[in-house]
Design a protein around this motif. Sequence first.
Motif, PDB file in Angstrom:
ATOM      1  N   ILE A   1       0.843  -1.201   0.000  1.00 59.73           N
ATOM      2  CA  ILE A   1       0.000   0.000   0.000  1.00 59.73           C
ATOM      3  C   ILE A   1       0.876   1.248   0.000  1.00 59.73           C
ATOM      4  N   GLY A   2       2.060   1.164   0.614  1.00 61.23           N
ATOM      5  CA  GLY A   2       2.974   2.304   0.608  1.00 61.23           C
ATOM      6  C   GLY A   2       3.436   2.658  -0.786  1.00 61.23           C
ATOM      7  N   ASN A   3       3.798   1.649  -1.584  1.00 58.78           N
ATOM      8  CA  ASN A   3       4.224   1.910  -2.962  1.00 58.78           C
ATOM      9  C   ASN A   3       3.124   2.595  -3.757  1.00 58.78           C
ATOM     10  N   GLN A   4       1.890   2.179  -3.529  1.00 58.74           N
ATOM     11  CA  GLN A   4       0.772   2.736  -4.300  1.00 58.74           C
ATOM     12  C   GLN A   4       0.459   4.170  -3.875  1.00 58.74           C
ATOM     13  N   ILE A   5       0.540   4.454  -2.583  1.00 59.17           N
ATOM     14  CA  ILE A   5       0.292   5.818  -2.128  1.00 59.17           C
ATOM     15  C   ILE A   5       1.415   6.741  -2.563  1.00 59.17           C
ATOM     16  N   VAL A   6       2.657   6.279  -2.454  1.00 56.26           N
ATOM     17  CA  VAL A   6       3.812   7.087  -2.873  1.00 56.26           C
ATOM     18  C   VAL A   6       3.732   7.400  -4.366  1.00 56.26           C
ATOM     19  N   GLU A   7       3.329   6.417  -5.166  1.00 57.92           N
ATOM     20  CA  GLU A   7       3.206   6.652  -6.608  1.00 57.92           C
ATOM     21  C   GLU A   7       2.167   7.722  -6.900  1.00 57.92           C
ATOM     22  N   ALA A   8       1.016   7.662  -6.197  1.00 53.13           N
ATOM     23  CA  ALA A   8      -0.035   8.666  -6.406  1.00 53.13           C
ATOM     24  C   ALA A   8       0.464  10.053  -6.033  1.00 53.13           C
ATOM     25  N   ILE A   9       1.223  10.148  -4.942  1.00 49.18           N
ATOM     26  CA  ILE A   9       1.738  11.450  -4.502  1.00 49.18           C
ATOM     27  C   ILE A   9       2.724  12.010  -5.518  1.00 49.18           C
ATOM     28  N   ARG A  10       3.645  11.176  -5.989  1.00 51.92           N
ATOM     29  CA  ARG A  10       4.703  11.660  -6.875  1.00 51.92           C
ATOM     30  C   ARG A  10       4.200  11.972  -8.282  1.00 51.92           C
ATOM     31  N   LEU A  11       3.057  11.388  -8.650  1.00 57.70           N
ATOM     32  CA  LEU A  11       2.474  11.719  -9.949  1.00 57.70           C
ATOM     33  C   LEU A  11       1.937  13.141  -9.985  1.00 57.70           C
ATOM     34  N   HIS A  12       1.607  13.686  -8.810  1.00 59.41           N
ATOM     35  CA  HIS A  12       0.970  15.002  -8.776  1.00 59.41           C
ATOM     36  C   HIS A  12       1.775  16.050  -8.032  1.00 59.41           C
ATOM     37  N   ASP A  13       2.739  15.641  -7.239  1.00 60.40           N
ATOM     38  CA  ASP A  13       3.589  16.592  -6.527  1.00 60.40           C
ATOM     39  C   ASP A  13       5.051  16.309  -6.846  1.00 60.40           C
ATOM     40  N   GLU A  14       5.807  17.366  -7.073  1.00 60.39           N
ATOM     41  CA  GLU A  14       7.221  17.201  -7.406  1.00 60.39           C
ATOM     42  C   GLU A  14       8.036  17.078  -6.115  1.00 60.39           C
ATOM     43  N   ILE A  15       7.984  15.906  -5.518  1.00 62.64           N
ATOM     44  CA  ILE A  15       8.761  15.638  -4.315  1.00 62.64           C
ATOM     45  C   ILE A  15       9.468  14.297  -4.461  1.00 62.64           C
ATOM     46  N   GLY A  16      10.509  14.092  -3.669  1.00 65.01           N
ATOM     47  CA  GLY A  16      11.283  12.873  -3.752  1.00 65.01           C
ATOM     48  C   GLY A  16      10.602  11.695  -3.076  1.00 65.01           C
ATOM     49  N   LYS A  17      11.223  10.509  -3.251  1.00 67.97           N
ATOM     50  CA  LYS A  17      10.646   9.295  -2.691  1.00 67.97           C
ATOM     51  C   LYS A  17      10.581   9.338  -1.171  1.00 67.97           C
ATOM     52  N   VAL A  18      11.634   9.863  -0.552  1.00 69.84           N
ATOM     53  CA  VAL A  18      11.673   9.894   0.909  1.00 69.84           C
ATOM     54  C   VAL A  18      10.562  10.781   1.452  1.00 69.84           C
ATOM     55  N   ALA A  19      10.406  11.978   0.874  1.00 68.64           N
ATOM     56  CA  ALA A  19       9.362  12.892   1.331  1.00 68.64           C
ATOM     57  C   ALA A  19       7.974  12.324   1.065  1.00 68.64           C
ATOM     58  N   ALA A  20       7.811  11.664  -0.097  1.00 66.17           N
ATOM     59  CA  ALA A  20       6.514  11.070  -0.419  1.00 66.17           C
ATOM     60  C   ALA A  20       6.186   9.939   0.544  1.00 66.17           C
ATOM     61  N   ARG A  21       7.204   9.146   0.903  1.00 69.16           N
ATOM     62  CA  ARG A  21       6.961   8.055   1.853  1.00 69.16           C
ATOM     63  C   ARG A  21       6.587   8.606   3.227  1.00 69.16           C
ATOM     64  N   GLU A  22       7.242   9.685   3.641  1.00 71.34           N
ATOM     65  CA  GLU A  22       6.907  10.298   4.928  1.00 71.34           C
ATOM     66  C   GLU A  22       5.470  10.814   4.931  1.00 71.34           C
ATOM     67  N   ARG A  23       5.057  11.408   3.796  1.00 67.81           N
ATOM     68  CA  ARG A  23       3.673  11.878   3.719  1.00 67.81           C
ATOM     69  C   ARG A  23       2.704  10.705   3.749  1.00 67.81           C
ATOM     70  N   ALA A  24       3.064   9.601   3.068  1.00 65.29           N
ATOM     71  CA  ALA A  24       2.202   8.422   3.065  1.00 65.29           C
ATOM     72  C   ALA A  24       2.042   7.864   4.476  1.00 65.29           C
ATOM     73  N   ILE A  25       3.135   7.806   5.236  1.00 62.17           N
ATOM     74  CA  ILE A  25       3.062   7.335   6.623  1.00 62.17           C
ATOM     75  C   ILE A  25       2.175   8.256   7.448  1.00 62.17           C
ATOM     76  N   GLU A  26       2.323   9.563   7.219  1.00 65.35           N
ATOM     77  CA  GLU A  26       1.496  10.535   7.931  1.00 65.35           C
ATOM     78  C   GLU A  26       0.015  10.321   7.638  1.00 65.35           C
ATOM     79  N   MET A  27      -0.322  10.118   6.350  1.00 68.97           N
ATOM     80  CA  MET A  27      -1.720   9.939   5.978  1.00 68.97           C
ATOM     81  C   MET A  27      -2.278   8.636   6.549  1.00 68.97           C
ATOM     82  N   LEU A  28      -1.483   7.568   6.542  1.00 73.51           N
ATOM     83  CA  LEU A  28      -1.958   6.305   7.118  1.00 73.51           C
ATOM     84  C   LEU A  28      -2.254   6.475   8.602  1.00 73.51           C
ATOM     85  N   GLY A  29      -1.417   7.245   9.276  1.00 73.19           N
ATOM     86  CA  GLY A  29      -1.684   7.513  10.687  1.00 73.19           C
ATOM     87  C   GLY A  29      -2.928   8.341  10.883  1.00 73.19           C
TER      88      GLY A  29
END
Length: 333
Positions: free
Chosen positions: A117-145
């Motif tokens: 699920i992390g890979n899928q959320i990170v992919e959705a974030i990076r398709l629309h926001d110009e941020i790196g993998k690390v930042a996208a993963r941190e946002r994904a963890i934040e949203m899951l929480g």
Amino acid sequence: MAQPLLEVRDLQTHFELEDGVVKAVDGVSLTVPRGRTLAVVGESGCGKSVTARSILRLVERPARIVGGQILLYGDEPSDDPLDLLAAKDKRLREVRWSDIAMVFQEPMASLSLVHTIGNQIVEAIRLHDEIGKVAARERAIEMLGRVGIPDPKRRIDSYPFELSGGMRQRAMIAMALSCRPRLLIADEPTTALDVTTQAQILDLLQDLQQELGMAIMLITHDLGVAAQVADEVAVMYLGEVVEHGPATSVLSAPKHPYSQALVRSVPRLGQRGQARLAAVRGTVPPPYERPSGCRFHPRCDAFMAGKCDLTVPTRVRADDTDVACLLYGEENR
């Protein structure tokens, strides 16, 4: 009246099959107010989900959108609205997730089973926001929480089949909200969930709505769910909206005979043993045999021969709701 966030005008989506054309959505018009919740209710097969998918142009063959407008308004009143049906594919891809996101009815049919699920959320974030993998993963963890998944740092590497139904639905909501959309379309988000989990998901959507200021278009057949969360309600029957107005009015004092029948069919506390549950009379007609005149007239207790079976009613104002019925409005009598 304040400018809506989304306005659907005379939307028509047809299924072109070998046996004929099925008009699944046939002239739907509705509005989604900013920061509020519109519930679209009706029996199975009335066109609710097809309407939702049509808004993002997610219908596939043999379905085809044949007419109408879907206007997405900007943040400023002076901004020209974007017609999603006329938008080019590139512009539409920009709107998806960033402006309008969708939570589908069955998460297992929407999530990839071979990706975490992390890979899928990170992919959705990076398709629309110009941020790196690390930042996208941190946002994904934040949203899951934020959607209530425990231990999100560990769960982000889970596969969908490792999660319960409620957890998968929360993961879908996290993915949908990861780009902070202005409108969330939730298609039966509590189907197949137990009552406790259903209540948790609805509370979660309301909390996130207040936090993010987004609008919600909730597709449901459950009037109890609509009463719990909706500010406005649109009642659909056979591909069209027959009543649209404030939730308190539509659910407590419905005008259209179909809306009245739906409300009567809802069980209530304290009525045990007092009366039989009232069912909506008759059945939905076959897709190729739509009635003439008012589409509900073969099942209507207020049927007027020579009128309802011949005249197609237009939506008119009745108190604070819009209703398509010959019982209301001088021009429809």
